[in-house]
Scaffold this motif. Sequence first.
Motif, PDB file in Angstrom:
ATOM      1  N   HIS A   1       0.830  -1.217   0.000  1.00  0.00           N
ATOM      2  CA  HIS A   1       0.000   0.000   0.000  1.00  0.00           C
ATOM      3  C   HIS A   1       0.857   1.257   0.000  1.00  0.00           C
ATOM      4  O   HIS A   1       2.029   1.230   0.369  1.00  0.00           O
ATOM      5  CB  HIS A   1      -0.933   0.004   1.211  1.00  0.00           C
ATOM      6  N   GLU A   2       0.276   2.351  -0.466  1.00  0.00           N
ATOM      7  CA  GLU A   2       0.910   3.667  -0.357  1.00  0.00           C
ATOM      8  C   GLU A   2      -0.169   4.652   0.081  1.00  0.00           C
ATOM      9  O   GLU A   2      -1.319   4.553  -0.336  1.00  0.00           O
ATOM     10  CB  GLU A   2       1.519   4.111  -1.702  1.00  0.00           C
ATOM     11  N   PHE A   3       0.223   5.584   0.951  1.00  0.00           N
ATOM     12  CA  PHE A   3      -0.695   6.652   1.347  1.00  0.00           C
ATOM     13  C   PHE A   3      -0.359   7.891   0.537  1.00  0.00           C
ATOM     14  O   PHE A   3       0.818   8.202   0.322  1.00  0.00           O
ATOM     15  CB  PHE A   3      -0.524   7.005   2.823  1.00  0.00           C
ATOM     16  N   ILE A   4      -1.370   8.600   0.103  1.00  0.00           N
ATOM     17  CA  ILE A   4      -1.126   9.905  -0.498  1.00  0.00           C
ATOM     18  C   ILE A   4      -1.889  10.931   0.314  1.00  0.00           C
ATOM     19  O   ILE A   4      -3.112  11.037   0.223  1.00  0.00           O
ATOM     20  CB  ILE A   4      -1.552   9.922  -1.978  1.00  0.00           C
ATOM     21  N   PHE A   5      -1.166  11.633   1.164  1.00  0.00           N
ATOM     22  CA  PHE A   5      -1.786  12.666   1.994  1.00  0.00           C
ATOM     23  C   PHE A   5      -1.753  13.984   1.234  1.00  0.00           C
ATOM     24  O   PHE A   5      -0.698  14.416   0.771  1.00  0.00           O
ATOM     25  CB  PHE A   5      -1.011  12.841   3.304  1.00  0.00           C
ATOM     26  N   VAL A   6      -2.901  14.623   1.131  1.00  0.00           N
ATOM     27  CA  VAL A   6      -2.942  15.921   0.465  1.00  0.00           C
ATOM     28  C   VAL A   6      -3.283  16.982   1.507  1.00  0.00           C
ATOM     29  O   VAL A   6      -4.350  16.933   2.116  1.00  0.00           O
ATOM     30  CB  VAL A   6      -3.995  15.945  -0.659  1.00  0.00           C
ATOM     31  N   ASN A   7      -2.367  17.894   1.729  1.00  0.00           N
ATOM     32  CA  ASN A   7      -2.657  18.982   2.665  1.00  0.00           C
ATOM     33  C   ASN A   7      -3.289  20.138   1.898  1.00  0.00           C
ATOM     34  O   ASN A   7      -2.641  20.820   1.124  1.00  0.00           O
ATOM     35  CB  ASN A   7      -1.377  19.439   3.365  1.00  0.00           C
TER      36      ASN A   7
ATOM     37  N   ILE B   1       2.589  17.226  10.798  1.00  0.00           N
ATOM     38  CA  ILE B   1       2.277  15.848  11.181  1.00  0.00           C
ATOM     39  C   ILE B   1       2.428  14.918   9.979  1.00  0.00           C
ATOM     40  O   ILE B   1       2.964  13.819  10.100  1.00  0.00           O
ATOM     41  CB  ILE B   1       0.867  15.764  11.792  1.00  0.00           C
ATOM     42  N   MET B   2       2.032  15.376   8.825  1.00  0.00           N
ATOM     43  CA  MET B   2       2.221  14.568   7.616  1.00  0.00           C
ATOM     44  C   MET B   2       3.690  14.289   7.392  1.00  0.00           C
ATOM     45  O   MET B   2       4.086  13.164   7.060  1.00  0.00           O
ATOM     46  CB  MET B   2       1.668  15.313   6.398  1.00  0.00           C
ATOM     47  N   LYS B   3       4.524  15.332   7.580  1.00  0.00           N
ATOM     48  CA  LYS B   3       5.963  15.155   7.354  1.00  0.00           C
ATOM     49  C   LYS B   3       6.556  14.201   8.379  1.00  0.00           C
ATOM     50  O   LYS B   3       7.411  13.376   8.034  1.00  0.00           O
ATOM     51  CB  LYS B   3       6.670  16.509   7.380  1.00  0.00           C
TER      52      LYS B   3
ATOM     53  N   LYS C   1       3.281   9.474   0.589  1.00  0.00           N
ATOM     54  CA  LYS C   1       3.596  10.633  -0.235  1.00  0.00           C
ATOM     55  C   LYS C   1       2.807  11.805   0.317  1.00  0.00           C
ATOM     56  O   LYS C   1       1.659  11.643   0.711  1.00  0.00           O
ATOM     57  CB  LYS C   1       3.176  10.387  -1.673  1.00  0.00           C
ATOM     58  N   VAL C   2       3.433  12.978   0.325  1.00  0.00           N
ATOM     59  CA  VAL C   2       2.737  14.151   0.838  1.00  0.00           C
ATOM     60  C   VAL C   2       2.669  15.212  -0.250  1.00  0.00           C
ATOM     61  O   VAL C   2       3.686  15.573  -0.841  1.00  0.00           O
ATOM     62  CB  VAL C   2       3.446  14.719   2.084  1.00  0.00           C
TER      63      VAL C   2
ATOM     64  N   LYS D   1       2.636  23.223  -3.817  1.00  0.00           N
ATOM     65  CA  LYS D   1       3.775  23.986  -3.312  1.00  0.00           C
ATOM     66  C   LYS D   1       4.946  23.048  -3.026  1.00  0.00           C
ATOM     67  O   LYS D   1       6.072  23.299  -3.438  1.00  0.00           O
ATOM     68  CB  LYS D   1       3.352  24.728  -2.050  1.00  0.00           C
ATOM     69  N   ASP D   2       4.663  21.957  -2.295  1.00  0.00           N
ATOM     70  CA  ASP D   2       5.717  20.974  -2.004  1.00  0.00           C
ATOM     71  C   ASP D   2       5.200  19.579  -2.275  1.00  0.00           C
ATOM     72  O   ASP D   2       4.017  19.307  -2.137  1.00  0.00           O
ATOM     73  CB  ASP D   2       6.134  21.012  -0.522  1.00  0.00           C
ATOM     74  N   TYR D   3       6.153  18.714  -2.643  1.00  0.00           N
ATOM     75  CA  TYR D   3       5.806  17.309  -2.826  1.00  0.00           C
ATOM     76  C   TYR D   3       6.891  16.461  -2.180  1.00  0.00           C
ATOM     77  O   TYR D   3       8.074  16.638  -2.467  1.00  0.00           O
ATOM     78  CB  TYR D   3       5.713  17.019  -4.330  1.00  0.00           C
TER      79      TYR D   3
END
Length: 308
Positions: free
Chosen positions: A35-41, A51-53, A64-65, A304-306
């Motif tokens: 699995h992979e998570f893709i968190f989108v802030n 917290i994501m970082k 991935k953020v 802005k950041d990935y």
Amino acid sequence: MTLLSIVVPCYNEEETLHLYYDATVKVLNEMNMDHEFIFVNDGSRDRTLEIMKELHDAHPGEIKVINFSRNFGKEAGFLAGLEHAKGDYITVMDADLQDPPEYLPKMFETMEKNGDDIVGSRRVTRKGEPKIRSFCARTFYKLINRFSEVEIVDGARDFRLMKRQVVDAILSLREYNRFSKGMFVWVGFKAEYLEYENVERVAGETSWSFWKLFRYALDGIIEYTNAPLRASVWVGGFLTAIMLIELIVLLIMSLTGHVFSNTAIILSFILFLAGVILLALGIIGEYLAKTYDEVRKRPHYIIKDYYD
Ligand code: UDP
Ligand code: MG
């Protein structure tokens, strides 16, 4: 091994992210799948990004953020997540545990058993929600389904398990105004909905105010039906007919010697008509605004950041 991508759009979720991650990983570890998570802030104003970082650094390769340059709304977060997902299967979840992770294995099971392309979830109760909100939601579904060419499922949440093919289809729809409840039905495929009781947030607050929801419902109706436009034609036609009859009656009466001094009636007719005309103009304006959004072809979001 097959890969499952989990897209999580987040707006001010500092209180829920850790809880969400722990609960979901527990379920995922029992499944025979990568699995992979893709968190989108989505432009949070609290510590969501930090917290994501933290989670990203603590679990290398798993998360991935995507950090937006501002708040672009849940649909944009959702889209960015889908665009970055590499999985054979993809799911979208709320960060507040309102979408129970325990349902994931059940969704897979259903998908395999019945050969579905999409397994969604729908709430059959609206426990813990203000009565007026439930009432408005029901009315919305009745209205939109009466006029729309696609059947929008009452109570369906954004929590869905999808095959790659479905996500590719969703991504091929390039419209600016993205009403995902409609898009998922529009693309077709074999879909099934698991029913569950409403779950309340573990922490934090919903970011949907009554007016935001109202606006969202209106957007859905305008994007998926032309009924308001048609309605204004009908109302206009009906009024014109009535006014015509009244004119003829007045003409006949004045020919037969009646004298009219009651300007109030005429005035109220004029005001009434002005109201109807403004309403019709407003409806046209709503569609025009949507068209303007579409032709401008702005991007749906700015990253802005990935963090990979
Ligand atoms: N969300 C988002 N951007 C927004 C509003 C909400 O990314 O502008 C996220 C939010 O963090 C949550 C999900 O979308 O993970 C659903 O939002 P919420 O729980 O507030 O909605 P509800 O479940 O009450 O419909
Ligand atoms: Mg929620």
